[in-house]
Motif scaffolding. Structure first.
Motif: not given
Length: 197
Positions: A131-134, A183-187, A190-196
């Protein structure tokens, strides 16, 4: 009450934080069905759903009353995230209580993650990551988003992307590179973690 029903969620939160209890009743009525269904869809038990549902709104009340609620987006997304985190906590606790130990064995067959499918917790976390990636993809410039979606979701080669978009392969590669960097910069922003974890 009719006036409250016409108010936006954020206005109702403000009214409740200022002492209008009916404002929270209105929020509860507005969102209880979707939150309840969301929880039940995952836990598949009416009893557990009831508990998590109650905890979700108690936590929301506490957060708002302590003036820790930050208007970063939609109230519904915020309260769904609370429910989501409580579901994860429930499955963590359940997993801990139901772990079978076989200490006398050299190889722990019961608790060996490599021998079993993903846990519910892993599935929930991966769903959240998707969801975060989308959301991050939607925030990209259109030409970068187009290349990224063709490459990852439609499994197209850069040659095919080049043909469809009418740009050179190098341009398609460049757009892909910038999409990933953005995407890396946006993550990070926004403090989005994209890994388990």
């Amino acid at each position: 009450m009719e006036t409250l029903k016409r108010m936006a969620d954020e206005e109702l939160v403000r009214a409740y934080s200022q002492g209008n209890n009916s404002a929270f009743d209105c929020l509860l009525m507005r969102h209880k069905k979707s939150i309840y269904n969301y929880i039940f869809f995952i836990v598949k038990s009416r009893e557990i759903t009831e508990d998590i549902f109650q905890d979700t709104f108690v936590k929301a009340i506490t957060t708002i009353k302590q003036e820790k609620y930050v208007e970063t987006g939609k109230f519904k997304a915020w309260i769904t995230r609370i429910a989501h985190n409580l579901i994860i906590d429930y499955f963590r606790q359940e997993k801990k209580e139901n772990t079978i130990s076989n200490d006398e064995q050299e190889v722990d067959l019961f608790n060996n993650a490599s021998l079993c499918d993903d846990t519910i917790e892993d599935v929930l976390i991966m769903n959240q990551i998707h969801l975060d990636v989308r959301k991050l993809i939607i925030a990209l410039p259109e030409n970068q988003r187009e290349v990224l979606e063709m490459r990852y979701y439609k499994k197209m080669s850069f040659k095919e992307i080049s043909d469809v978009t009418g740009v050179s392969i190098n341009t398609a590669l460049g757009r892909m590179r910038y999409a990933l960097l953005n995407m890396r910069k946006l993550a990070e922003e926004n403090n989005v973690i994209l890994t388990l974890q």
